[in-house]
Scaffold this motif. Structure first.
Motif, mmCIF file in Angstrom:
data_model
loop_
_atom_site.group_PDB
_atom_site.id
_atom_site.type_symbol
_atom_site.label_atom_id
_atom_site.label_comp_id
_atom_site.label_asym_id
_atom_site.label_seq_id
_atom_site.Cartn_x
_atom_site.Cartn_y
_atom_site.Cartn_z
ATOM 1 N N ALA A 35 0.825 -1.210 0.000
ATOM 2 C CA ALA A 35 0.000 0.000 0.000
ATOM 3 C C ALA A 35 0.854 1.252 0.000
ATOM 4 N N GLY A 36 1.989 1.246 0.690
ATOM 5 C CA GLY A 36 2.843 2.419 0.753
ATOM 6 C C GLY A 36 2.293 3.457 1.714
ATOM 7 N N LEU A 37 2.958 4.601 1.770
ATOM 8 C CA LEU A 37 2.558 5.696 2.633
ATOM 9 C C LEU A 37 1.575 6.595 1.903
ATOM 10 N N ASP A 38 0.550 7.034 2.597
ATOM 11 C CA ASP A 38 -0.455 7.908 1.989
ATOM 12 C C ASP A 38 0.177 9.227 1.553
ATOM 13 N N VAL A 39 -0.213 9.694 0.382
ATOM 14 C CA VAL A 39 0.315 10.946 -0.158
ATOM 15 C C VAL A 39 -0.776 11.996 -0.244
ATOM 16 N N CYS A 40 -1.865 11.700 -0.978
ATOM 17 C CA CYS A 40 -2.954 12.654 -1.122
ATOM 18 C C CYS A 40 -4.188 11.920 -1.622
ATOM 19 N N ALA A 41 -5.294 12.606 -1.624
ATOM 20 C CA ALA A 41 -6.554 12.053 -2.137
ATOM 21 C C ALA A 41 -7.242 13.106 -2.987
ATOM 22 N N LEU A 42 -7.788 12.667 -4.111
ATOM 23 C CA LEU A 42 -8.543 13.546 -4.989
ATOM 24 C C LEU A 42 -10.027 13.411 -4.672
ATOM 25 N N PRO A 43 -10.803 14.443 -4.921
ATOM 26 C CA PRO A 43 -12.249 14.328 -4.698
ATOM 27 C C PRO A 43 -12.868 13.337 -5.677
ATOM 28 N N GLU A 44 -14.118 13.003 -5.457
ATOM 29 C CA GLU A 44 -14.807 12.064 -6.343
ATOM 30 C C GLU A 44 -14.887 12.646 -7.748
ATOM 31 N N LEU A 45 -14.399 11.843 -8.717
ATOM 32 C CA LEU A 45 -14.330 12.295 -10.102
ATOM 33 C C LEU A 45 -14.919 11.225 -11.017
ATOM 34 N N SER A 46 -15.382 11.659 -12.193
ATOM 35 C CA SER A 46 -15.937 10.738 -13.188
ATOM 36 C C SER A 46 -14.821 10.280 -14.119
ATOM 37 N N PHE A 47 -14.462 9.019 -14.045
ATOM 38 C CA PHE A 47 -13.420 8.441 -14.887
ATOM 39 C C PHE A 47 -14.054 7.844 -16.142
ATOM 40 N N LEU A 48 -13.273 7.864 -17.223
ATOM 41 C CA LEU A 48 -13.697 7.208 -18.457
ATOM 42 C C LEU A 48 -13.392 5.714 -18.412
ATOM 43 N N CYS A 49 -12.263 5.357 -17.835
ATOM 44 C CA CYS A 49 -11.897 3.957 -17.633
ATOM 45 C C CYS A 49 -11.077 3.852 -16.347
ATOM 46 N N ARG A 51 -15.095 3.039 -15.934
ATOM 47 C CA ARG A 51 -16.191 3.979 -16.116
ATOM 48 C C ARG A 51 -16.983 4.127 -14.816
ATOM 49 N N GLY A 52 -17.181 5.387 -14.408
ATOM 50 C CA GLY A 52 -17.940 5.660 -13.207
ATOM 51 C C GLY A 52 -17.241 6.682 -12.328
ATOM 52 N N LYS A 53 -17.848 6.958 -11.172
ATOM 53 C CA LYS A 53 -17.296 7.920 -10.223
ATOM 54 C C LYS A 53 -16.445 7.189 -9.192
ATOM 55 N N PHE A 54 -15.240 7.701 -8.981
ATOM 56 C CA PHE A 54 -14.304 7.089 -8.044
ATOM 57 C C PHE A 54 -13.582 8.181 -7.260
ATOM 58 N N VAL A 55 -13.205 7.844 -6.047
ATOM 59 C CA VAL A 55 -12.308 8.667 -5.239
ATOM 60 C C VAL A 55 -10.908 8.091 -5.416
ATOM 61 N N ALA A 56 -9.975 8.916 -5.875
ATOM 62 C CA ALA A 56 -8.614 8.457 -6.141
ATOM 63 C C ALA A 56 -7.732 8.790 -4.950
ATOM 64 N N ALA A 57 -7.114 7.775 -4.363
ATOM 65 C CA ALA A 57 -6.177 7.945 -3.249
ATOM 66 C C ALA A 57 -4.796 7.521 -3.717
ATOM 67 N N LEU A 58 -3.831 8.423 -3.561
ATOM 68 C CA LEU A 58 -2.474 8.171 -4.039
ATOM 69 C C LEU A 58 -1.554 7.886 -2.852
ATOM 70 N N SER A 59 -0.796 6.797 -2.954
ATOM 71 C CA SER A 59 0.241 6.479 -1.968
ATOM 72 C C SER A 59 1.574 6.384 -2.693
ATOM 73 N N THR A 60 2.610 6.090 -1.947
ATOM 74 C CA THR A 60 3.930 5.997 -2.561
ATOM 75 C C THR A 60 4.079 4.780 -3.463
ATOM 76 N N GLU A 61 3.149 3.816 -3.381
ATOM 77 C CA GLU A 61 3.256 2.596 -4.173
ATOM 78 C C GLU A 61 2.083 2.355 -5.104
ATOM 79 N N THR A 62 0.906 2.887 -4.786
ATOM 80 C CA THR A 62 -0.297 2.530 -5.548
ATOM 81 C C THR A 62 -1.185 3.742 -5.781
ATOM 82 N N LEU A 63 -2.048 3.598 -6.763
ATOM 83 C CA LEU A 63 -3.172 4.502 -6.995
ATOM 84 C C LEU A 63 -4.428 3.672 -6.775
ATOM 85 N N THR A 64 -5.232 4.042 -5.774
ATOM 86 C CA THR A 64 -6.425 3.275 -5.413
ATOM 87 C C THR A 64 -7.669 4.056 -5.805
#
Length: 338
Positions: A35-49, A51-64
């Motif tokens: 999982a890595g260390l938490d870096v930041c989180a983006l608000p809920e956004l509409s992704f194309l792929c 497809r749908g609304k997701f909250v993006a959380a960025l860590s030093t190892e992954t994008l969730t």
């Protein structure tokens, strides 16, 4: 065993100290290596792929990406990312292809795309500079979501491969609108929310010239092409490019090492053969000269021996064949005259 009074007094004092002490707090849990260390989180956004609304959380190892019904974890070291210009909306698109598909429930995805229009509201992210650390604190990121996500990834992951932003070429794939982006190391094709990449080193491109038409087509064939939704693309035909782009596209692809109309095959064949093309031309010319002089050489080399059997000849006067010795010829002549 009997304990002394001093020892008993020491035990009682220790018990009293333990009872009066504050309860011990559980140690803070350290995130796992995956999982890595938490870096930041983006608000809920509409992704194309996906497809749908997701909250993006960025860590030093992954994008969730966390949605209503699924959570998708994308390792950063598997991503190749771009910010692509969208000629239709005049906005930008964050596009990332994955070297290994990421699980999305019972399915999987091989790309992540997020579109931002020109009029979208920018977002602000506080992301520390983990790549190439400097003494100066990194300023906050303030950009539209697609650009903000790429900038946050670039500050976080040293293994992230980010290519320069290529210009779009509008075209069609079958009946769908598409865009071709010629990057430094690969061609990127975007069709809706799907993104495909085809490395120049392993791609053959057949450019079909306009020949009086207003458009031209390109047929791609790649041995190592990454496609969306876990489906590798090996062949793809893009149609209806503007005819005035033909010369520039062909020159650009050749310059970047793409095998355009078999140009690389011809070069490899010339290098592999001794003497190259010049030798082939000499051999062809020599063979033609040999064919022209073949009759003369046969005539010059024809030197019959005395022991060889005489071949059949014809008399110019009467066309009667003469064989063997002169006597036989005379007898034939006599019978003719008689």
């Amino acid at each position: 065993l009997t304990a002394t009074r001093s020892e008993l007094a020491a035990v009682k004092a220790e018990l009293a100290t333990l009872k009066g002490a504050a309860p011990a707090t559980a140690p803070a849990t350290t995130p796992s290596t995956e999982a890595g260390l938490d870096v930041c989180a983006l608000p809920e956004l509409s992704f194309l792929c996906p497809r749908g609304k997701f909250v993006a959380a960025l860590s030093t190892e992954t994008l969730t990406l966390t949605g209503k019904s699924s959570t998708i974890v994308v390792p950063l070291h598997t991503m190749r990312a771009w910010v692509l210009r969208d000629p239709t909306t005049k906005g930008v698109i964050f596009a990332a292809t994955l070297r290994a598909p990421a699980a999305n429930g019972k399915q999987s995805i091989s790309c992540v795309t997020l579109a931002s229009k020109a009029g979208d509201k920018p977002i602000s992210l506080s992301v520390p500079q983990r790549v190439r650390p400097t003494a100066v604190e990194a300023p906050p990121i303030h950009a539209v979501p697609a650009e903000a996500l790429l900038q946050a990834l670039m500050r976080t992951c040293a293994d992230l491969v980010v290519d320069t932003q290529p210009s779009p070429l509008q075209c069609f794939h079958k009946a769908s609108e598409a865009c071709l982006y010629i990057s430094d190391k690969q061609c990127v094709v975007r069709e809706g929310g799907k993104v495909y990449e085809m490395p120049h080193a392993t791609t053959r491109a057949e450019l079909l010239p306009p020949s009086g038409r207003r458009t031209f087509d390109i047929q791609f064939e790649s041995r190592e092409a990454a496609g969306a939704c876990g489906a590798p693309v090996h062949k793809m035909e893009l149609q209806m490019f503007p005819a005035d782009e033909f010369a520039g596209v062909a020159a650009r692809l050749k310059q970047l090492g793409c095998n355009v109309n078999g140009c690389r095959d011809k070069a490899e064949a010339a290098e592999g053969s001794p003497g190259g093309e010049g030798r082939e031309e000499e051999e062809e010319t020599g063979s033609e000269e040999d064919d022209d002089d073949s009759d003369d050489e046969e005539d010059d080399d024809f030197m019959p021996d005395n022991d060889s059997e005489p071949e059949e000849e014809y008399n110019e006067r009467g066309g009667i064949s003469i064989e063997g010795e002169e006597g036989a010829g005379a007898a034939d002549g006599g019978s003719e005259s008689g």
